[in-house]
Design a protein around this motif. Structure first.
Motif, PDB file in Angstrom:
ATOM      1  N   TRP A  71      44.590  39.337  36.706  1.00  0.00           N
ATOM      2  CA  TRP A  71      44.361  38.029  36.102  1.00  0.00           C
ATOM      3  C   TRP A  71      42.869  37.829  35.840  1.00  0.00           C
ATOM      4  CZ3 TRP A  71      41.719  33.731  38.066  1.00  0.00           C
ATOM      5  CH2 TRP A  71      41.899  32.536  37.361  1.00  0.00           C
ATOM      6  N   GLY A  72      42.037  38.109  36.829  1.00  0.00           N
ATOM      7  CA  GLY A  72      40.592  37.950  36.680  1.00  0.00           C
ATOM      8  C   GLY A  72      40.018  38.868  35.615  1.00  0.00           C
ATOM      9  N   HIS A  75      40.882  37.550  32.133  1.00  0.00           N
ATOM     10  CA  HIS A  75      39.992  36.464  31.702  1.00  0.00           C
ATOM     11  C   HIS A  75      38.623  37.002  31.308  1.00  0.00           C
ATOM     12  CE1 HIS A  75      42.266  32.802  32.235  1.00  0.00           C
ATOM     13  NE2 HIS A  75      42.787  33.315  33.335  1.00  0.00           N
ATOM     14  N   ARG A  78      38.926  38.613  27.888  1.00  0.00           N
ATOM     15  CA  ARG A  78      39.058  37.604  26.827  1.00  0.00           C
ATOM     16  C   ARG A  78      37.710  36.925  26.553  1.00  0.00           C
ATOM     17  NH1 ARG A  78      43.965  37.176  29.233  1.00  0.00           N
ATOM     18  NH2 ARG A  78      43.437  35.424  30.572  1.00  0.00           N
ATOM     19  N   TRP A  79      36.960  36.597  27.616  1.00  0.00           N
ATOM     20  CA  TRP A  79      35.634  35.988  27.444  1.00  0.00           C
ATOM     21  C   TRP A  79      34.720  36.945  26.687  1.00  0.00           C
ATOM     22  CZ3 TRP A  79      32.492  32.048  27.195  1.00  0.00           C
ATOM     23  CH2 TRP A  79      31.120  32.246  27.338  1.00  0.00           C
TER      24      TRP A  79
END
Length: 132
Positions: A71-72, A75, A78-79
């Motif tokens: 999950w981390g 993210h 995506r960033w």
């Protein structure tokens, strides 16, 4: 890595007692790394990287940590992808905002701990006059 590389883990998992001890050690080591990383998050440096490394240690043995790590990392990807699609001025603004935040954290830290003596004398004098 080859299958032979993980033979020691298979042997540990075959014995319930050694597996329980191994999981406890992995949990404790991961916890120490995560706590140290969280303590370091507000300071300049690799605080979040250390937290992610602690989660990665947990992920070697715990399924929930594998999901949390995925999950981390999702993210973070995506960033990064979003930032790379932005014009140069947006990337520069993000970089400047990050540098300003880190500078503020450094100055705040110096306000509490004092100006380091290893800084050049002119810089030290300016900071001593600047800080309360």
């Amino acid at each position: 890595m080859t299958e032979r590389d993980w033979a020691w883990r298979r042997r540990l998992r075959a014995d319930p007692r050694s597996h329980a001890v191994y999981r406890a050690v992995v949990g404790a080591v991961g916890l120490v790394i995560v706590v140290v990383g969280l303590i370091l998050v507000p300071f300049p440096g690799p605080g979040w990287l250390i937290v992610f490394l602690g989660v990665l240690v947990w992920a070697t043995e715990f399924a929930w940590a594998q999901r949390l790590h995925g999950w981390g990392m999702g993210h973070l990807r995506r960033w990064n992808d979003w930032l790379l699609r932005q014009p140069v001025w947006v990337r520069a603004a993000v970089g400047l905002a990050t540098a300003a935040f880190v500078g503020l954290v450094v100055l705040t830290t110096m306000a509490f701990t004092g100006v380091p003596a290893w800084l050049p004398d002119p810089v030290e004098r300016v900071l001593v006059d600047l800080l309360p």
